[in-house]
Design a protein around this motif. Structure first.
Motif, PDB file in Angstrom:
ATOM      1  N   ASP A 144       1.075  -0.997  -0.221  1.00  0.00           N
ATOM      2  CA  ASP A 144      -0.198  -0.032  -0.116  1.00  0.00           C
ATOM      3  C   ASP A 144       0.986   1.358   0.101  1.00  0.00           C
ATOM      4  OD1 ASP A 144      -2.895  -1.068  -0.069  1.00  0.00           O
ATOM      5  OD2 ASP A 144      -1.970  -1.707   1.929  1.00  0.00           O
ATOM      6  N   ALA A 145       2.328   1.563   0.514  1.00  0.00           N
ATOM      7  CA  ALA A 145       3.298   2.633   0.293  1.00  0.00           C
ATOM      8  C   ALA A 145       3.457   2.863  -1.363  1.00  0.00           C
ATOM      9  CB  ALA A 145       3.910   2.224   0.932  1.00  0.00           C
ATOM     10  N   VAL A 146       3.465   1.650  -1.991  1.00  0.00           N
ATOM     11  CA  VAL A 146       3.291   2.821  -3.338  1.00  0.00           C
ATOM     12  C   VAL A 146       2.830   2.003  -4.433  1.00  0.00           C
ATOM     13  CG1 VAL A 146       5.620   1.915  -2.681  1.00  0.00           C
ATOM     14  CG2 VAL A 146       4.648   0.622  -3.972  1.00  0.00           C
ATOM     15  N   SER A 147       1.860   1.473  -3.379  1.00  0.00           N
ATOM     16  CA  SER A 147       0.412   1.002  -4.672  1.00  0.00           C
ATOM     17  C   SER A 147      -0.467   1.706  -4.977  1.00  0.00           C
ATOM     18  CB  SER A 147      -0.012  -0.377  -3.701  1.00  0.00           C
ATOM     19  OG  SER A 147      -1.333  -0.823  -5.068  1.00  0.00           O
ATOM     20  N   THR A 149      -3.169   4.092  -7.120  1.00  0.00           N
ATOM     21  CA  THR A 149      -4.039   3.908  -8.694  1.00  0.00           C
ATOM     22  C   THR A 149      -3.317   3.205  -9.594  1.00  0.00           C
ATOM     23  OG1 THR A 149      -2.311   5.988  -9.401  1.00  0.00           O
ATOM     24  CG2 THR A 149      -4.470   6.940  -8.528  1.00  0.00           C
ATOM     25  N   MET A 150      -2.617   3.755 -10.146  1.00  0.00           N
ATOM     26  CA  MET A 150      -2.523   2.303 -11.605  1.00  0.00           C
ATOM     27  C   MET A 150      -2.127   1.539 -11.328  1.00  0.00           C
ATOM     28  SD  MET A 150      -3.211   3.997 -14.351  1.00  0.00           S
ATOM     29  CE  MET A 150      -2.374   3.567 -15.970  1.00  0.00           C
ATOM     30  N   SER A 151      -1.506   1.009  -9.930  1.00  0.00           N
ATOM     31  CA  SER A 151      -0.213  -0.357  -9.742  1.00  0.00           C
ATOM     32  C   SER A 151      -1.730  -0.853  -9.014  1.00  0.00           C
ATOM     33  CB  SER A 151       0.460  -0.100  -9.498  1.00  0.00           C
ATOM     34  OG  SER A 151       0.561   0.660  -8.649  1.00  0.00           O
ATOM     35  N   MET A 152      -3.011  -0.185  -8.241  1.00  0.00           N
ATOM     36  CA  MET A 152      -3.728  -0.605  -6.868  1.00  0.00           C
ATOM     37  C   MET A 152      -4.175  -2.252  -7.620  1.00  0.00           C
ATOM     38  SD  MET A 152      -5.584   2.238  -5.455  1.00  0.00           S
ATOM     39  CE  MET A 152      -6.694   2.012  -4.586  1.00  0.00           C
ATOM     40  N   PHE A 153      -4.590  -2.789  -6.817  1.00  0.00           N
ATOM     41  CA  PHE A 153      -5.476  -4.043  -6.744  1.00  0.00           C
ATOM     42  C   PHE A 153      -6.847  -3.571  -6.711  1.00  0.00           C
ATOM     43  CE2 PHE A 153      -1.721  -6.164  -5.871  1.00  0.00           C
ATOM     44  CZ  PHE A 153      -0.873  -6.931  -6.497  1.00  0.00           C
ATOM     45  N   SER A 154      -8.514  -4.258  -7.556  1.00  0.00           N
ATOM     46  CA  SER A 154      -8.972  -3.753  -7.225  1.00  0.00           C
ATOM     47  C   SER A 154      -9.482  -4.018  -5.268  1.00  0.00           C
ATOM     48  CB  SER A 154     -10.309  -4.314  -7.415  1.00  0.00           C
ATOM     49  OG  SER A 154     -10.332  -5.543  -7.164  1.00  0.00           O
ATOM     50  N   ASP A 155      -8.765  -5.167  -5.149  1.00  0.00           N
ATOM     51  CA  ASP A 155      -8.594  -5.382  -3.616  1.00  0.00           C
ATOM     52  C   ASP A 155      -7.960  -6.512  -3.527  1.00  0.00           C
ATOM     53  OD1 ASP A 155     -10.712  -7.373  -4.073  1.00  0.00           O
ATOM     54  OD2 ASP A 155     -11.957  -6.161  -4.439  1.00  0.00           O
ATOM     55  N   ASN A 156      -7.690  -7.006  -1.877  1.00  0.00           N
ATOM     56  CA  ASN A 156      -7.232  -8.196  -1.732  1.00  0.00           C
ATOM     57  C   ASN A 156      -7.448  -9.206  -2.502  1.00  0.00           C
ATOM     58  OD1 ASN A 156      -4.313  -6.821  -0.446  1.00  0.00           O
ATOM     59  ND2 ASN A 156      -5.098  -7.285   1.784  1.00  0.00           N
ATOM     60  N   ASP A 157      -8.759  -9.640  -2.334  1.00  0.00           N
ATOM     61  CA  ASP A 157     -10.079 -10.513  -3.107  1.00  0.00           C
ATOM     62  C   ASP A 157      -8.872 -10.632  -4.388  1.00  0.00           C
ATOM     63  OD1 ASP A 157     -11.891 -10.699  -0.865  1.00  0.00           O
ATOM     64  OD2 ASP A 157     -12.784  -9.263  -2.030  1.00  0.00           O
TER      65      ASP A 157
END
Ligand code: GLU
Length: 264
Positions: A144-147, A149-157
């Motif tokens: 979460d520190a670097v993730s 917008t673009m590099s984010m998962f929709s969620d941990n699922d």
């Protein structure tokens, strides 16, 4: 390069995802007994030669537990601060509980980009395989520190699904705070829990407005179904089950009719 001797372990392996709603109470405090039961189940499975990769949310809530409110208003930055403060606290909980059960655990953080074909993906495979072969339980979370917008998962699922695919898991278990997918609102007497769902079944119609995206975590039932179906499509049976129920993982592995199982 992925070394040749890796990926050849014959033990069964499963990915278990635990959401923030499972591990916290209404006051947003982390529930030690829930984590303890989770780890106990993992240790029992380990004795049965079943390896577990845990995907755990909870860093943001652990950070809020430590910091209370902060002056930063920007939502992304708040998430970065809470998660990076909370991640070590969460890992301290896990480290000490795994230690009590005579086991070792490790933290593996990732962003969505790390799963794209390339060197990061290969490094992750090597890391997971090496940890598993040493009998160490990997605990994954979004970086979460670097993730952002673009590099984010929709969620941990979504992260859990990608990890399951990455390590060729035999199944994925998504632990939430409901017993599974119901044909109506889980609290209605008329609604029934679905024990099994085929990927081509239209079960999205059962999702209740109130469970679409609830609580502290990012993913709601709608996104869980989407992830469960896409994971099952890759021949990885996927369960949505209640992580607050003691021994739920063991019950699933014994084939008891708990949770909702998605298959292709
Ligand atoms: N990575 C976030 C955390 O650990 C949770 C993401 C999600 O809710 O799925 O707090």
């Amino acid at each position: 390069m992925i070394p040749e001797n890796i990926n050849k372990m014959e033990k069964k392996r499963i990915v278990v995802k635990v959401g923030t709603n499972v591990m916290t109470n209404k006051d947003n405090r982390i529930l030690g007994p829930v984590l303890k039961n989770l780890v106990e189940q993992i240790s029992i499975l380990y004795e049965q030669d079943i390896l577990v990769v845990l995907v755990s949310s909870g860093s943001a809530i652990a950070g809020k537990e430590i910091l209370g409110d902060i002056s930063i208003k920007d939502e992304s930055m708040r998430r970065q601060v809470f998660s990076s403060v909370g991640q070590p606290r969460m890992m301290r909980h896990y480290y000490s509980i795994f230690h009590d059960f005579g086991m070792r655990c490790a933290q593996v953080l990732a962003t969505k980009r790390d799963f794209a074909p390339g060197v990061h993906r290969e490094n992750m495979i090597n890391c997971y395989e090496s940890l598993l072969s040493e009998g160490i339980i990997p605990i994954a979370n979004e970086d979460d520190a670097v993730s952002v917008t673009m590099s984010m998962f929709s969620d941990n699922d979504e992260l859990a699904s990608l990890v399951a695919e990455l390590i060729n898991a035999d199944s994925l278990i998504i632990l939430s705070d409901t017993d599974g997918l119901y044909t109506g609102h889980p609290d209605d007497d008329d609604s029934e829990k679905l024990n099994k769902v085929q990927i081509d079944q239209n079960v999205e119609k059962y999702v209740q407005e109130s469970t679409k995206g609830e609580g502290q975590g990012r993913g709601g039932m709608e996104s869980k179904i989407k992830i469960a179906k896409s994971t099952a499509r890759k021949n990885i049976p996927t369960y949505i089950a209640n992580g607050k129920k003691p021994n739920i993982i063991l019950d699933i592995m014994e084939g008891k009719p708990v949770g909702t199982k998605f298959t292709s």
